[in-house]
Design an enzyme around this catalytic site. Structure first.
Site, mmCIF file in Angstrom:
data_model
loop_
_atom_site.group_PDB
_atom_site.id
_atom_site.type_symbol
_atom_site.label_atom_id
_atom_site.label_comp_id
_atom_site.label_asym_id
_atom_site.label_seq_id
_atom_site.Cartn_x
_atom_site.Cartn_y
_atom_site.Cartn_z
ATOM 1 N N LYS A 1 32.125 31.694 24.143
ATOM 2 C CA LYS A 1 32.060 33.155 24.176
ATOM 3 C C LYS A 1 31.634 33.638 22.778
ATOM 4 C CE LYS A 1 35.573 33.315 27.849
ATOM 5 N NZ LYS A 1 34.728 33.136 29.011
ATOM 6 N N HIS B 1 39.152 35.165 24.963
ATOM 7 C CA HIS B 1 38.488 36.472 24.804
ATOM 8 C C HIS B 1 38.939 37.181 23.523
ATOM 9 C CE1 HIS B 1 36.214 36.905 28.553
ATOM 10 N NE2 HIS B 1 37.163 36.158 29.092
ATOM 11 N N SER C 1 41.111 39.055 30.771
ATOM 12 C CA SER C 1 39.684 39.354 30.845
ATOM 13 C C SER C 1 39.322 40.389 31.895
ATOM 14 C CB SER C 1 38.905 38.068 31.094
ATOM 15 O OG SER C 1 39.318 37.479 32.306
HETATM 16 C C1 LIG Z 1 40.932 33.204 29.347
HETATM 17 C C2 LIG Z 1 39.928 32.129 29.598
HETATM 18 N N1 LIG Z 1 40.295 30.845 29.446
HETATM 19 C C3 LIG Z 1 39.433 29.831 29.670
HETATM 20 C C4 LIG Z 1 38.139 30.075 30.070
HETATM 21 C C5 LIG Z 1 37.215 28.915 30.315
HETATM 22 O O1 LIG Z 1 36.333 28.807 29.234
HETATM 23 P P1 LIG Z 1 35.205 27.683 29.250
HETATM 24 O O2 LIG Z 1 33.963 28.373 29.748
HETATM 25 O O3 LIG Z 1 35.087 27.220 27.840
HETATM 26 O O4 LIG Z 1 35.677 26.592 30.165
HETATM 27 C C6 LIG Z 1 37.703 31.389 30.242
HETATM 28 C C7 LIG Z 1 36.323 31.655 30.701
HETATM 29 O O5 LIG Z 1 36.035 32.478 31.519
HETATM 30 C C8 LIG Z 1 38.624 32.445 30.006
HETATM 31 O O6 LIG Z 1 38.262 33.716 30.180
#
Ligand SMILES: Cc1ncc(COP(=O)(O)O)c(C=O)c1O
Length: 399
Positions: A246, A215, A187
């Site tokens: 997202k 993502h 990200s």
């Molecule tokens: C790669 C990745 N994994 C997990 C998450 C966590 O997602 P959640 O908001 O559903 O806990 C994010 C959120 O920023 C993320 O970018």
């Protein structure tokens, strides 16, 4: 008179301000969208949201949540295995599995929780989890948690470095299970994991491959099925974790997708499942409507990809140097943290919200503003944002 404890926190907070790393919250007063109403700022173009497909304000997605509220009430008031499993959870989990191309899936209240559940539940003392150096914080913490709960080993391989991963796999030859975990899309970089090579390596060394596609779901591939679709390898990843927060409606929640046995095992043993309330049915209903919308409207993914390419190319024409890539995450490297923060502030005064990231979130000297493009951005939105980039870029003598 505050206690010593409070004084310590206050003094740390003051230090955060002095170090320029103190985060000030912005308050929105409209749905998440390409333009939002931001308290004290008026209407602002958002280049910082994960609402990649614009589904958080999609009428069908909102209607599904409202209908869910009427039908199932505000929440589950229970964990899954007691009396917190609703018919909509089953429908959502079938839809997520269908989308990403696995036999089953299991929902969690966040992708953070889903990631936390995977190694800590599925590994034991004789096993090892091997993680990419730039993985998301939830994966890093998931590995730490697994180590402390199960006493499994952990290792980190250099970012996307297959030779280093191979060396770690060779060293872990004697472990019962080798689990390799990577983000699908990283990200902060907007780069894509070298999935076909990872699949090949994991097969060769009999390792379980876990891909966090938070993502990538709804973003990559012609139908938004994620990193595996991007590379034409749907069905070849052992386990996929992803978020519902997202592209898929942007509310909250996450899931683990894999075989029926993996999902059943997690239902039996994953501590975030056993000891925390289930995903609220309203959220499950909106997420289900998002998956169905995506399946019916692959052109939304094409629009996202076209918008991202347009924005990236215009930024290059303006003289900026975004990191190369194929995703709607477009980081513009500025160098020092202060430059990224300044750029972000000046952009906001031009009515464009783009976040600046500095050390230690990204390596020293590689501070950046990170643009996230959505299918919901119109050409006007993108052109207005680019005009702000040109003005601010000239003001800061970046271009
Ligand atoms: C790669 C990745 N994994 C997990 C998450 C966590 O997602 P959640 O908001 O559903 O806990 C994010 C959120 O920023 C993320 O970018």
């Amino acid at each position: 008179m505050s206690s010593q404890f409070e004084q310590r926190l206050e003094s740390d907070l003051e230090q955060f301000i002095r170090d320029g790393v103190y985060k000030r919250l912005t308050y929105l007063d409209s749905p998440q969208g390409p333009r939002v109403r931001m308290e004290g700022r008026g209407d602002v173009i958002i280049l910082s949201s994960n609402n990649y497909l614009g589904l958080s304000a999609e009428p069908a997605v909102i209607a599904a949540g409202k209908a869910g509220l009427d039908r199932w009430g505000a929440g589950t008031a229970s964990v899954r295995f007691i009396c917190g499993t609703y018919t909509v959870h089953r429908a959502l989990e079938a839809a997520c599995a269908r989308l990403v191309g696995t036999g089953a899936s299991l929902s969690f209240v966040s992708a953070w929780n889903a990631n936390e559940a995977v190694p800590a539940t599925l590994l034991g003392e004789q096993d090892i989890v091997i993680s990419d150096q730039l993985n998301h914080a939830s994966i890093i913490d998931a590995a730490r948690l697994a180590k402390s709960i199960t006493k499994c080993q952990t290792a980190v391989y250099k970012h996307a470095d297959l030779a280093d991963l191979e060396a770690k796999l060779v060293a872990a030859r004697d472990r019962r299970t080798r689990m390799v975990i990577t983000d699908g899309v990283f990200s902060m970089e907007g780069s894509i994991a070298p999935l076909p090579d990872l699949i090949e390596l994991c097969r060769r060394y009999d390792a379980v491959l876990v891909v966090d596609d938070s993502h990538a779901t709804g973003v990559l591939g012609r139908h938004g099925r994620g990193t595996a679709e991007h590379y034409g390898v749907v069905g070849e990843v052992d386990l996929i974790t992803s978020t519902l927060g997202k592209a898929l409606g942007g509310a909250a929640g996450g899931f683990v997708a894999g075989s029926a046995a993996v999902c059943d095992y997690l239902t039996q043993r994953a501590r975030p499942q056993l000891f925390s309330n289930a995903l609220p049915p309203t959220v499950a209903a909106s997420a289900l409507a998002s998956v169905e919308f995506l399946e019916a409207h692959p052109e939304r993914v094409t629009t996202l990809q076209t918008n991202a390419t347009y924005f990236r190319e215009r930024l290059l024409e303006l003289g900026f140097t975004p990191l190369p890539g194929e995703t709607p995450i477009i980081p513009v490297i500025l160098g020092e943290t202060s430059a990224a923060i300044r750029m972000s502030e000046l952009m906001l005064s031009e009515g464009v919200f783009v976040t600046g990231f500095g050390f230690p979130v990204v390596p020293q000297g590689q501070a950046r503003v990170r643009c996230q493009i959505s299918a919901a951005h119109t050409r006007d939105d993108l052109d207005q944002a680019l005009a702000a980039f040109r003005k601010v870029g000239r003001e800061l003598k970046l271009i």
